[in-house]
Design a protein around this motif. Structure first.
Motif, PDB file in Angstrom:
ATOM      1  N   ASP A 174       0.755  -1.237  -0.139  1.00 18.29           N
ATOM      2  CA  ASP A 174       0.030  -0.214  -0.007  1.00 18.29           C
ATOM      3  C   ASP A 174       0.862   1.119  -0.028  1.00 18.29           C
ATOM      4  OD1 ASP A 174      -2.556   1.364   0.325  1.00 18.29           O
ATOM      5  OD2 ASP A 174      -1.569   1.977   2.279  1.00 18.29           O
ATOM      6  N   PHE A 175       2.003   1.263   0.766  1.00 20.11           N
ATOM      7  CA  PHE A 175       2.795   2.380   1.015  1.00 20.11           C
ATOM      8  C   PHE A 175       3.577   2.606  -0.631  1.00 20.11           C
ATOM      9  CE2 PHE A 175       7.097   4.035   1.624  1.00 20.11           C
ATOM     10  CZ  PHE A 175       7.010   5.193   2.328  1.00 20.11           C
ATOM     11  N   GLN A 223       1.296   4.220  -3.154  1.00 22.67           N
ATOM     12  CA  GLN A 223       1.111   5.388  -3.199  1.00 22.67           C
ATOM     13  C   GLN A 223       2.413   6.303  -3.524  1.00 22.67           C
ATOM     14  OE1 GLN A 223      -1.484   7.055   0.514  1.00 22.67           O
ATOM     15  NE2 GLN A 223      -1.253   4.760   1.124  1.00 22.67           N
ATOM     16  N   GLU A 224       3.448   5.663  -3.153  1.00 21.70           N
ATOM     17  CA  GLU A 224       4.818   6.402  -3.351  1.00 21.70           C
ATOM     18  C   GLU A 224       5.430   6.550  -4.745  1.00 21.70           C
ATOM     19  OE1 GLU A 224       7.045   7.909  -0.683  1.00 21.70           O
ATOM     20  OE2 GLU A 224       5.158   8.203   0.329  1.00 21.70           O
ATOM     21  N   ILE A 225       5.279   5.098  -5.325  1.00 19.32           N
ATOM     22  CA  ILE A 225       6.116   4.904  -6.484  1.00 19.32           C
ATOM     23  C   ILE A 225       5.268   4.663  -7.853  1.00 19.32           C
ATOM     24  CG2 ILE A 225       7.889   3.227  -7.409  1.00 19.32           C
ATOM     25  CD1 ILE A 225       9.237   3.410  -4.467  1.00 19.32           C
ATOM     26  N   PHE A 265      12.779  -1.783   1.068  1.00 17.60           N
ATOM     27  CA  PHE A 265      12.154  -1.150   2.518  1.00 17.60           C
ATOM     28  C   PHE A 265      12.372  -2.148   3.428  1.00 17.60           C
ATOM     29  CE2 PHE A 265       9.528   1.472  -0.542  1.00 17.60           C
ATOM     30  CZ  PHE A 265      10.245   2.676  -0.659  1.00 17.60           C
TER      31      PHE A 265
END
Lengths: 571, 571
Positions: B116-117, B120-122, B132
């Protein structure tokens, strides 16, 4: 760190649902990312800052003699029943049931767990004093999480708990922690203030809050420049040095058809707001345990202080009266209330400054009317009770008798409590004293909102372009920016050499080798708040200089290598 | 660190409910304290060791190019529904409901949250690869938590997640992580082995486990010295190089009234165990989806491998047959089962080595009887299916054709997975590829049980006196012990001077100034496992020497100051 090997993600757009600067800027700088309401993932950039704060907190706690340990996040109900907080903590306690139907909570604080640890570990006064601390995740199930990590549900807290044979030794450690906290916030580079505070739900005999000063702060702080007195407005005593003047006006009923606030009434009558009195209808309990209607009266320009009210007899669990109750006891609607001509038996609770008033204005207990020229003793009995029930305002005399108060706004980031024996008694925790008797140790507890500090620092240190970190909290102290690294090998090599040289000189430096154009690159660096920016360009190399700019400076300057190093080392 | 300022609490008594050495010794050394089932408080001593492990893990992850971040402990149900694991993870997932009746879990692993991160980020392949990681508390609601922190419910895990445009790049990072893990366990000073492993519930195409070798380990590992082949016994292929000999015996029914195990039958008949065959009754599903009775057959000296069985058609969710089902299909009780004369339609599943047997012994499907001289093709049809369904044993040929296998026991402390696109597909996570098309990134995930490493290291490194830490994990490298510090100021001063001198020489040293008698003091130091002990005594000072003893040495030796420093520096 080469930024091409790091993960940065900034945004130009202001996020729609972010109400305060720190929330907006942490999202725009990509420091945190929302996972769910009040739950945030810390990105690599955000975590670097969080770790800076953690390190300084840890170093100063160690220096102060506290000993680090770590308690679980998930804690059993039984312990919280022992202290009585399983129920009393309220709905902010996140309760968990496991696969065997046992109850637990996600720790919001750890007085119970540390007292349980202590009573298993320590048996004798000889092992005291001791101060255990941890830096771990905590959870408070806020009904309305907001402002990003400022009021998140899951957050990082440093919590410390000290144990003592005597109250005197607790006071010594309390002071020791107070001093450690002062060192921590000083080292973080923050403008802060320690204030007297209410002990609230944690309990105990003394407490100070540490606030980062910021105009956006939720808390109002009262302080006297002359004496150093400082307290949360919740707690600061409002002194009344006035004595009541003699009555000069006759009681008169005036028509105020739509004027329901003191401001409107004063405007209509052409009198100062200070001549009006606000009447707030509350429900408490009387000496016999029955419901009691209480009319709390404060001057028109003052605000009622709920915490002060709740410390008065019968008002610990007071609430606002309903409109039905108000009609029953006073016979009028809110906006026209007062102590004159009440229908039922009421308790009149006057603020000190109201008791010292003459010829004042209050509601007439008749819709559309107020009374003017009201005087205690003549038109009304003296108040049933006179007490300090208002917030202090700027200009009030300092409670220590020395100078007058100013008001500043702050964000609470630390709190120290002299707890006393509340938990050691409730949890049957004792040690053997020198004379062989079992005694309950006195306790202190000391919290720091580690993740909140990150947001508070931004509230205090930002501008139009973004964050302007105090150097000790910055993700890097300096960044070397390369203009067009792929187009000019000489520039790229010079930047790389400077980056390595600065690193070897002990400066925490990043190399922005992402290959962005200067505009977006500089905007990023300003947004994420790096204190020192150095630009390596073809033109600069030709001139033998680097372009240097401090984050908070008005413009860049060109420095040769030696001057640049000297400047960075001086910071 | 002066131990008088630290908190140590050791115990002589062996705790009653601790089953394994590490649990016993961690409790006796006071490293952890149980808060509730599977929940442990880490004392100051325990936390020092935990932090040593964390630091080495962090340094090597950073060196390998992974980037640290931190995800919340409490994660929303919606994400886990996207991956399908809200249900599939099973009862080990600790579910939480908040005050607004929203569902969450305490993260046991974070594939969902990191995906999910990431989404949204990449957005672009240009930002890949990225890896990560975080080092945070995790929770698995074990039905039977035990062995202290070895199998706790709340524990510290390092988990890393990498994202790639191509499978080739995932393989490169998988190898990179494999190498980083090898450096981590080497730096920790542990004897370990990386083995091929089953991908299990996490899924994916390839996986290695890292095991700390210890006789008490829960896992059996198969390895070939000659080739370097190593695999968890769960996974290691059992090779059968034998071909079936010709039949030489006639089929015969023999009375075995109480002999229900292969061991007992072989003893009664006076034959090697290797001549007998064990029949295990299972229930699977047939091609039409109906229930299927399966008779799995392995040699009497072999053990059935459930994981291998579950990979065969119709057996993914197999279970043991009930006694009623066994009676229905075979007409006999367990202990007398076999493929001969079945009553119902059964599927005969023979291990490779059983298929290669002649003149073997099996149950007669008649209570109290076995058959001898059984031969495939003559007495029975050929097996319906022949497969590798047994655990390898020592002496089996290595699956890579090079040498033979040995068996060692290990404790799993790390696991690397090439996940592939399982989560990126399920969670609709894509990036734009170089040609502008949206592609699902390939993922790897990489875990290390940070808190478990502490226990595993003790299982591998302890003796009668206590823990014998590998130096990189020890709470301190050396301790200076003072005999009778209060009785002899000169001895106390000399110890203090040595303590400071060693500290200045960069040796992490503690001063045992607690004033204990030599016996209890030395017992404590041995129990908590400090690698180097130096004793300062009146006698030694007179002779100009210090008594030095390495934790694992058989006795002490007297060294002058220079020799002592040289010895400690050499370590």
């Amino acid at each position: 760190m080469r930024l091409s090997q790091f993960h940065l993600r900034t945004e130009k757009e202001t996020p729609a649902d972010a109400e305060i600067a720190s929330h907006r800027l942490m999202l725009r700088a990509g420091m945190v990312r929302k996972l769910a309401a009040g739950l945030y993932t810390w990105s690599p950039l955000g975590l670097r800052v969080l770790r800076k704060v953690e390190s300084i907190v840890r170093e100063e706690m160690d220096r102060a003699g506290a000993i680090e340990m770590a308690m679980p996040s998930v804690q059993p109900r039984e312990l919280w029943e022992e202290s009585g907080r399983w129920r009393r903590f309220g709905p902010q306690l996140l309760k968990i049931r496991d696969r065997r139907d046992q109850d637990y909570c996600f720790t919001p604080t750890a007085e119970e767990a540390v007292t349980d640890f202590f009573r298993q570990e320590i048996a004798s006064y000889k092992q005291l004093p001791v101060n255990f601390y941890q830096i771990t995740s905590k959870f408070r199930d806020e009904i309305r999480p907001r402002f990003g990590v400022m009021r998140a549900r899951e957050f990082i807290m440093k919590d410390a708990y000290s144990f003592h044979v005597s109250d005197e030794d607790l006071q010594r450690e309390y002071r020791n922690m107070y001093d450690a906290y002062s060192r921590i916030f000083t080292r973080l580079g923050l403008r802060f203030r320690a204030v007297f505070a209410d002990t609230g739900a944690i309990g105990g005999s003394a407490s100070h809050e540490f606030h980062v000063l910021a105009d956006s702060g939720e808390d109002a702080l009262a302080f006297a420049q002359e004496s150093g007195y400082a307290a949360n407005v919740e707690l600061a005593e409002a002194i009344c040095n006035q004595t009541r003047p003699a009555a000069t006006q006759a009681l008169e009923k005036v028509e105020t058809p739509t004027q329901k606030t003191c401001e409107d009434v004063a405007a209509l009558l052409g009198i100062p707001l200070q001549r009006t009195v606000k009447s707030i209808a509350l429900m408490g309990v009387d000496a016999g345990g029955g419901a009691q209607f209480v009319l709390a009266m404060v001057r028109g320009d003052h605000a009622l202080n709920e915490i002060k009210v709740s410390k008065l007899p019968g008002l610990a669990d007071h609430r606002l009266a309903t409109e039905a109750e108000i009609r029953e006891y006073l016979g009028a609607e809110p906006g026209f209330l007062g102590p004159y001509n009440a229908r039922g038996k009421i308790r009149v609770l006057a603020d000190r400054s109201v008791c010292a008033m003459a010829d004042f204005v209050v509601g007439a207990n008749e819709n559309g009317f107020h009374l003017t020229g009201v005087n205690w003793g003549r038109d009304l009995p003296e108040p049933d009770e006179t007490a300090d029930i208002r917030n202090v305002v700027a200009g009030d005399p300092s409670p220590d008798g020395n100078g007058s108060l100013g008001i500043a706004r702050g964000i609470e980031v630390g709190h120290v409590f002299a707890l006393g024996r509340k938990y050691s008694e409730a949890m049957h925790c004792t040690v053997l004293d020198a004379d062989g008797s079992a005694v309950h140790p006195a306790m202190g507890c000391y919290g720091i909102g580690v993740s909140r500090i990150v947001a508070a620092a931004i509230e205090q240190n930002h501008d139009e372009a973004g964050i302007a970190w105090p150097a000790p909290m910055a993700p890097w102290q300096a960044v070397v920016c390369v203009i067009n690294p792929k187009g000019n090998a000489e520039v790229a090599a010079a930047a790389d050499a400077l980056y390595r040289e600065l690193g070897e000189a002990g400066i925490e430096v990043a190399l922005d080798d992402r290959g962005l154009r200067p505009g977006p690159m500089f905007a990023d660096i300003e947004l994420i708040g790096i204190p020192h920016r150095i630009v390596v360009s073809e033109r600069g190399l030709a001139a033998g200089t680097f372009e240097y700019r401090a984050r908070t400076a008005t413009g860049p300057e060109n420095l040769d290598r030696a001057s640049l190093l000297a400047r960075l080392r001086a910071e």
